[in-house]
Scaffold this motif. Structure first.
Motif, PDB file in Angstrom:
ATOM      1  N   ASP A   1       0.782  -1.061  -0.023  1.00  0.00           N
ATOM      2  CA  ASP A   1       0.009   0.065   0.097  1.00  0.00           C
ATOM      3  C   ASP A   1       0.854   1.328  -0.037  1.00  0.00           C
ATOM      4  OD1 ASP A   1       0.944  -0.050   2.365  1.00  0.00           O
ATOM      5  OD2 ASP A   1      -0.683   0.235   3.559  1.00  0.00           O
ATOM      6  N   TYR A   2       2.067   1.290  -0.667  1.00  0.00           N
ATOM      7  CA  TYR A   2       2.884   2.112  -0.447  1.00  0.00           C
ATOM      8  C   TYR A   2       2.669   3.305  -1.843  1.00  0.00           C
ATOM      9  CZ  TYR A   2       7.529   4.238   1.148  1.00  0.00           C
ATOM     10  OH  TYR A   2       8.692   4.909   1.366  1.00  0.00           O
ATOM     11  N   ALA A   3       1.769   4.128  -1.445  1.00  0.00           N
ATOM     12  CA  ALA A   3       1.313   5.069  -2.527  1.00  0.00           C
ATOM     13  C   ALA A   3       2.550   5.913  -3.093  1.00  0.00           C
ATOM     14  CB  ALA A   3       0.301   5.823  -2.073  1.00  0.00           C
ATOM     15  N   ASP A   4       3.557   6.517  -2.120  1.00  0.00           N
ATOM     16  CA  ASP A   4       4.501   7.233  -2.895  1.00  0.00           C
ATOM     17  C   ASP A   4       5.521   6.360  -3.714  1.00  0.00           C
ATOM     18  OD1 ASP A   4       3.551   9.448  -1.566  1.00  0.00           O
ATOM     19  OD2 ASP A   4       5.022   9.463   0.314  1.00  0.00           O
TER      20      ASP A   4
ATOM     21  N   ALA B   1      -1.656   4.873  -7.349  1.00  0.00           N
ATOM     22  CA  ALA B   1      -1.175   5.875  -6.017  1.00  0.00           C
ATOM     23  C   ALA B   1      -2.245   6.727  -5.809  1.00  0.00           C
ATOM     24  CB  ALA B   1       0.097   6.709  -6.770  1.00  0.00           C
ATOM     25  N   ILE B   2      -3.107   7.162  -6.598  1.00  0.00           N
ATOM     26  CA  ILE B   2      -4.206   8.146  -6.217  1.00  0.00           C
ATOM     27  C   ILE B   2      -5.354   7.257  -5.711  1.00  0.00           C
ATOM     28  CG2 ILE B   2      -3.603   9.924  -7.822  1.00  0.00           C
ATOM     29  CD1 ILE B   2      -5.791   8.781  -9.785  1.00  0.00           C
ATOM     30  N   GLN B   3      -5.447   5.891  -5.972  1.00  0.00           N
ATOM     31  CA  GLN B   3      -6.497   4.843  -5.106  1.00  0.00           C
ATOM     32  C   GLN B   3      -5.943   4.789  -3.948  1.00  0.00           C
ATOM     33  OE1 GLN B   3      -6.778   0.978  -7.151  1.00  0.00           O
ATOM     34  NE2 GLN B   3      -7.449   0.087  -5.248  1.00  0.00           N
ATOM     35  N   LEU B   4      -4.860   4.869  -3.431  1.00  0.00           N
ATOM     36  CA  LEU B   4      -4.125   4.601  -2.109  1.00  0.00           C
ATOM     37  C   LEU B   4      -4.238   6.002  -1.347  1.00  0.00           C
ATOM     38  CD1 LEU B   4      -1.381   2.069  -2.925  1.00  0.00           C
ATOM     39  CD2 LEU B   4      -3.187   1.417  -1.765  1.00  0.00           C
ATOM     40  N   ASN B   5      -3.901   6.799  -2.162  1.00  0.00           N
ATOM     41  CA  ASN B   5      -3.970   8.296  -1.685  1.00  0.00           C
ATOM     42  C   ASN B   5      -4.249   9.365  -2.491  1.00  0.00           C
ATOM     43  OD1 ASN B   5      -3.106  10.619  -0.359  1.00  0.00           O
ATOM     44  ND2 ASN B   5      -0.877  10.323  -0.184  1.00  0.00           N
ATOM     45  N   PRO B   6      -5.623   9.612  -2.380  1.00  0.00           N
ATOM     46  CA  PRO B   6      -6.341  10.677  -3.549  1.00  0.00           C
ATOM     47  C   PRO B   6      -5.642  12.008  -3.165  1.00  0.00           C
ATOM     48  CG  PRO B   6      -7.763   9.324  -2.086  1.00  0.00           C
ATOM     49  CD  PRO B   6      -6.529   9.034  -1.493  1.00  0.00           C
ATOM     50  N   LYS B   7      -5.065  12.223  -2.289  1.00  0.00           N
ATOM     51  CA  LYS B   7      -4.397  13.501  -2.158  1.00  0.00           C
ATOM     52  C   LYS B   7      -3.027  13.753  -2.860  1.00  0.00           C
ATOM     53  CE  LYS B   7      -6.594  14.662   2.423  1.00  0.00           C
ATOM     54  NZ  LYS B   7      -6.310  14.851   3.797  1.00  0.00           N
ATOM     55  N   LEU B   8      -2.757  12.915  -3.653  1.00  0.00           N
ATOM     56  CA  LEU B   8      -1.532  13.230  -4.364  1.00  0.00           C
ATOM     57  C   LEU B   8      -1.746  13.785  -5.614  1.00  0.00           C
ATOM     58  CD1 LEU B   8       0.397   9.585  -4.129  1.00  0.00           C
ATOM     59  CD2 LEU B   8       1.503  11.790  -3.744  1.00  0.00           C
TER      60      LEU B   8
END
Length: 329
Positions: free
Chosen positions: A76-79, A104-111
């Motif tokens: 789950d490492y979005a970065d 990446a945006i699925q894991l962290n929509p704020k990227l």
């Protein structure tokens, strides 16, 4: 201090050196950290980031391997997905990049930057509508220069040139060194018929990247377009001046035959206004243009015009012209 603690200590020191652009020290510390504990995903992540500093193919491959290992250790490492997506873009592998950035945006929509990069991929593929949807995801956030530039290109590709210009202006406000923003703004302005302002933006691009020949070629073309505009307005002198400016930048350009009489009229008007020096300079430029066989039909009329110019010159200017002709032949 435990082995894991020592590894994280080295990692933090490596990050510090990376942020201060001491990349060699950063990779040395990361190498030491991975020897202590090869199962720390952040160590692999930062080894990947350091590798991307060198944009050669071998370094990019190393970055892919390291970032992939970081993802294996931490699914789950979005970065890590985001960074690997950026590497795939640098490699030109846009489908792989798209998969990683979407993950990446699925894991962290704020990227936010991930949306911008996805928009760029869609732009490259000619999918303006999809690009716009990605950019709308960050439309209520403060945009960065890349976001505004991408949005400007979408409007430009859609033929909405005024909207494109507004976005390129915002890009430049954020980053006055963003060369492509000046270039696209220039072309958008030209599409709206504002050639003079287009030229001013190309000049700014040339200051930043003076070795780019295409900027000069486009500028020359826009001077020609101004010349045509002025000719339609009946302003023969300004029309002729702009045609000549264009030729002085790119002498491979060809003046359409219908504009040769415009330049001749401009010379006559300069004579009437007693602007002898400018009339002579324009005559010399016209003589160079008419050396091409395709303009043979104007030779007789030009010879008469040239005699008229020489006859009108004050004695001092005639002597200077005579001497210059001796040394330039």
């Amino acid at each position: 201090m435990s082995v894991a603690s020592e590894a994280y200590h080295l990692l933090n020191k490596a990050i510090y050196h990376y942020e201060n652009e001491n990349f060699e020290m950063a990779i040395t510390l990361l190498d030491e950290a991975i020897l202590l504990d090869p199962e720390i995903p952040e160590v692999h992540y930062w080894r990947g980031k350091v590798a991307t500093h060198d944009l050669n193919q071998e370094s990019l491959e190393v970055a892919i391997v390291e970032l992939s290992e970081a993802i294996r250790l931490k699914p789950d490492y979005a970065d890590a997905y985001f960074e690997r997506g950026k590497v795939y873009i640098q490699k030109g592998e846009f489908e792989e990049a798209k998969k990683d950035l979407e993950k990446a945006i699925q894991l962290n929509p704020k990227l936010k930057e991930a949306y911008s990069l996805l928009a760029q991929i869609e732009l490259i593929s000619g999918n303006d509508e999809k690009a716009m949807k990605y950019l709308e995801k960050v439309s209520h956030q403060e945009g960065d220069d890349r976001y505004y530039y991408s949005l400007g290109k979408i409007f430009y590709n859609a033929g909405k040139y005024q909207l494109a210009i507004e976005q390129f202006n915002k890009t430049i406000e954020k980053n006055k060194y963003f060369v492509d923003a000046y270039v696209y703004k220039a072309h958008a302005l030209a599409n709206l018929g504002n050639y003079q302002e287009a030229i001013e933006n190309l000049k700014k691009a040339i200051i930043l990247v003076p070795e780019e020949i295409s900027y000069f070629i486009d500028m020359a073309k826009y001077y020609f377009e101004i010349g045509k505009q002025k000719a339609k307005e009946g302003n023969n002198i300004e029309a002729a001046e702009n045609f000549i400016k264009g030729l002085q930048i790119d002498y491979n350009l060809k003046i359409e035959k219908e504009y040769i009489p415009v330049i001749m009229k401009a010379v006559k008007e300069l004579l009437e206004n007693k602007n002898y020096k400018e009339a002579l300079e324009m005559t010399d430029q016209l003589e160079l243009i008419l050396k091409e066989p395709e303009y043979a039909e104007f030779k007789e009329e030009f010879d008469k015009l040239k005699k008229e110019v020489m006859k009108s010159l004050p004695l001092k200017d005639k002597i200077v012209k005579f001497v210059m002709d001796i040394y330039t032949k």
